[in-house]
Write a protein that holds these residues in place. Structure first.
Motif, mmCIF file in Angstrom:
data_model
loop_
_atom_site.group_PDB
_atom_site.id
_atom_site.type_symbol
_atom_site.label_atom_id
_atom_site.label_comp_id
_atom_site.label_asym_id
_atom_site.label_seq_id
_atom_site.Cartn_x
_atom_site.Cartn_y
_atom_site.Cartn_z
ATOM 1 N N ASN A 135 5.604 -1.211 0.827
ATOM 2 C CA ASN A 135 6.082 -1.795 -0.431
ATOM 3 C C ASN A 135 7.523 -2.286 -0.343
ATOM 4 O OD1 ASN A 135 3.651 -1.307 -2.076
ATOM 5 N ND2 ASN A 135 4.164 0.848 -1.683
ATOM 6 N N LYS B 249 0.855 -1.191 0.000
ATOM 7 C CA LYS B 249 0.000 0.000 0.000
ATOM 8 C C LYS B 249 0.887 1.235 0.000
ATOM 9 C CE LYS B 249 -4.062 -2.107 0.836
ATOM 10 N NZ LYS B 249 -5.266 -1.985 -0.003
ATOM 11 N N LYS B 250 0.285 2.359 -0.327
ATOM 12 C CA LYS B 250 0.975 3.634 -0.235
ATOM 13 C C LYS B 250 0.740 4.250 1.136
ATOM 14 C CE LYS B 250 1.171 8.231 -2.339
ATOM 15 N NZ LYS B 250 0.569 9.138 -3.353
ATOM 16 N N LYS B 251 1.786 4.786 1.744
ATOM 17 C CA LYS B 251 1.629 5.455 3.041
ATOM 18 C C LYS B 251 0.920 6.791 2.847
ATOM 19 C CE LYS B 251 4.130 7.008 7.150
ATOM 20 N NZ LYS B 251 3.316 8.218 7.311
#
Length: 690
Positions: free
Chosen positions: A114, A65-67
């Motif tokens: 990631n 996921k993206k932070k």
């Protein structure tokens, strides 16, 4: 709510002397082929038999996921026994002490998105030095999990710390991309005097990663079992970092939580929504508890005689799954028990949830068993942990009592006063007891004297332990005692499994018999008779100084021979049915003053009718049968709510008819209403020639 479970396969390395450093262990994990353990589990159950010391665990994981900006990442442990040191991606987070607490760490700046993350946990559950520290000056706050006469090895100096309970025994979870993380929610209820309304106070502890304060709306929806909703909205102030929000709203005509024998255990669902941030739910109940100066217990202003037991449902918390919990709690209700003492330990949340749902009250002990270190350092640690217990389990309506210590001896005057004040600082809505000490534990007929001593109803008004050991059934014994040690009993092997030969043979005078079947029968019969004798004498003293009794104990926590009425495999002993009969909410208690008579004599008896309910039953009769034939009645018995009736032997004149032959007979006393049997007592008698 983004959440990832970190349960499952973890690599591990044993470190029995706790000598390894993080850098060394990290190299070992990278260079050596390590073992694998499926978590959560107590390591004894995973094959590390009698292992004490440290085990290092390591797990790799990815978050694809993206932070997100202004968000938190939280690593949460629901139960680690006992010391825990945690590293994430090579950076030390913190350490934790205790076995029952849920605890967490902010890993916002240490978690990788990631990429591969490596979580390393050192769990240290040591044995304490026999003779010097263990058992009299213990420092580990584990209660019955490291010192008790119902655990592996009993109180043996050599074996009493066997089968260590160490390990990551409950879930490990990761929360990420959270703008607000809810640490804890405490829900307090305050009933109005007329019970027509209740104030609901909600205290929410939270953590945020916001750059600046915000003012969102918070909404509460309380839903009762009839699907009635109470809604409340308010603007709140959410600050960066850590803080607390307090909200109070009112419910009209609340549905109350009752123990199963007084009503229904009504629970509310509370849906909480901090708009644009987070939604979550809690359960709570509306009820009022009180203990007066005479130790009479009141639930929602109704007095209730406490028919209790003690419970240690398992030696290893990871094995206590929902199915076993449901079976145990249902057996408790079947036995007519309305309160359970969680004996000298803190258990897992799912057990408390089930007691809430079924409507069984709880006396919750802190995890202190016998005596401990006298230092200020230990006292400070105990104060911290008892506060954590109260806050973690605060919302469970079944918990009526907090108790600071089991059998502390003289420490009731020192350590336990500090603990009492600590509990009071966190919760003033429940009953707090300094300790359950020796003067509340009448083991007549087991550790001293004989069961007839219970005629004096000793050690009231609240009797928190009494009982005797009873052997499990043969099929259960054969599961943990080898054939060559079963009969005649291999006493040393049996003692490891908690059997007490001195009291069995020299105080209870239980006969071994000619085979294991006779020994089991003799042992279970003795346990049953002691329980029957004690409970009848105590319940006859309702409203005369006895307000509650707690049999010791309900179920075995491991394959063993103890005071339980249900063995480890959930097989009933004879004592279970005795407990069930003697704990009937409406009890006929006959005192047969003699068991041998001449023909056509007057039957020498008196009786009590004890009603713990608020039902009124008019025009009852006591029917007396010999060999199932009626020989007389006592009529016009009116059983009033929460009452006790006594009929003296001189007020009755019922004789054996001439057709009753010389020899042994069964006499039955039945309390009946409209032909329905409410309660009955059976005895064996002997008719002889003059």
């Amino acid at each position: 709510m983004p959440k990832m479970s970190l349960n499952g396969k973890w690599n591990y390395i044993e470190d029995s002397n706790s000598n390894f450093t993080f850098s060394k262990i990290n190299k070992l994990f990278q260079s050596e082929k390590t073992n694998v353990m499926e978590l959560p589990i107590n390591w004894e159950l995973a094959g590390l038999h009698n292992f004490s010391g440290s085990v290092w665990f390591q797990k790799s994981f990815r978050i694809n996921k993206k932070k997100l900006d202004e968000t938190l990442s939280i690593l949460k442990f629901k139960g680690v026994d006992y010391f825990a040191d945690i590293w994430l991606n090579g950076k030390f987070l913190e350490n934790h002490e205790g076995y029952f607490q849920t605890f967490y760490f902010d890993v916002t700046n240490k978690l990788k998105f990631n990429e591969t993350n490596i979580l390393t946990v050192k769990v240290n559950s040591p044995n304490e030095e026999p003779g010097k520290v263990w058992p009299l000056k213990k420092q580990l706050i584990k209660g019955i999990f490291n010192h008790h006469d119902c655990r592996p090895g009993a109180w043996s100096l050599e074996y009493g710390q066997d089968q260590n309970t160490g390990g990551i025994w409950n879930d490990v979870e990761l929360f990420f991309n959270e703008k607000i993380f809810i640490e804890n929610t405490k829900i307090s209820t305050h009933l109005s005097q007329d019970f027509k309304s209740a104030k609901i106070q909600v205290e929410i502890s939270y953590k945020s990663n916001l750059n600046s304060p915000v003012k969102p709306k918070i909404s509460f929806t309380a839903i009762d079992s009839k699907k009635r909703k109470t809604e409340y909205f308010q603007e709140i102030f959410i600050q960066p970092n850590q803080s607390i929000v307090n909200i109070i709203f009112e419910i009209s005509n609340p549905i109350l939580w009752w123990s199963w024998d007084l009503g229904k255990p009504e629970l509310y669902d509370l849906d909480i929504n901090i708009h644009k941030f987070i939604s979550f739910s809690e359960k709570f109940a509306v009820r009022k508890i009180f203990l007066d100066s005479q130790c009479r217990f009141f639930l929602n202003d109704k007095e209730l005689f406490l028919r209790g037991t003690n419970i240690i449902p398992t030696q290893f918390l990871s094995e206590l799954k929902n199915e076993r919990i449901a079976k145990i709690v249902n057996l408790i209700k079947e036995a007519n028990i309305n309160i359970v003492r969680i004996h000298a330990h803190v258990n897992r949340k799912e057990l408390y949830d089930e007691f809430d749902r079924i409507g069984i009250l709880l006396w919750q002990d802190f995890a202190l068993q016998w005596t401990y270190d006298e230092s200020e350092k230990f006292a400070a640690n105990a104060v911290c942990q008892i506060k954590e217990m109260v806050n973690q389990f605060y919302n469970h309506p079944s918990i009526a009592f907090w108790c600071c210590h089991n059998e502390p001896g003289e420490q009731i005057n020192s350590l336990d006063k500090l603990l009492y004040n600590a509990v009071q600082s966190e919760d003033q809505s429940r009953i707090i007891r300094l300790a359950s000490n020796y003067e509340e534990h009448p083991y007549d007929g087991w550790y001293w004297g004989n069961k007839e001593h219970f005629a004096a109803a000793p050690m009231g008004p609240l009797v928190t332990e009494f009982g005797a050991q009873g052997l499990p059934n043969k099929n259960s014994l054969e599961k943990f005692i080898p054939e060559n040690k079963l009969f005649p009993p291999d006493i040393e092997f049996w003692k490891y499994h908690d059997f007490q030969p001195d009291t069995t043979y020299n105080i209870a005078k239980v006969q071994t018999g000619k085979n294991i079947d006779e020994f089991i029968e003799n042992s279970q019969n003795y346990q049953s008779e002691l329980l029957r004798t004690a409970i009848h004498f105590y319940r006859r003293k309702k409203n005369e100084g006895i307000t509650g009794i707690f049999q010791f104990m309900f179920v075995d926590c491991w394959p063993s021979i103890t005071w339980s009425v249900i063995d480890y495999y959930l097989e009933k002993k004879n004592g279970f049915n005795t407990l069930k009969e003697c704990y009937e909410p409406i009890l006929l208690s006959v005192n047969l003053r003699q068991d041998q008579y001449f023909k056509e004599s007057k039957i020498n008896f008196d009786f009590h009718i004890i009603n713990d309910t608020y039902n009124e039953i008019m025009n009852c009769l006591l029917e007396i049968l010999i060999d199932k034939k009626n020989i007389g009645n006592v009529t016009d018995l009116n059983v009033y709510p929460n009452s006790i009736i006594f009929k003296h032997f001189e007020s009755m004149n019922i004789k054996f008819p001439n057709w009753v032959d010389i020899g042994k007979h069964e006499i039955i006393f039945q309390l009946k209403n409209k032909s329905k049997i409410i309660s009955q007592n059976k005895f064996s008698i002997n008719i002889i020639k003059m």
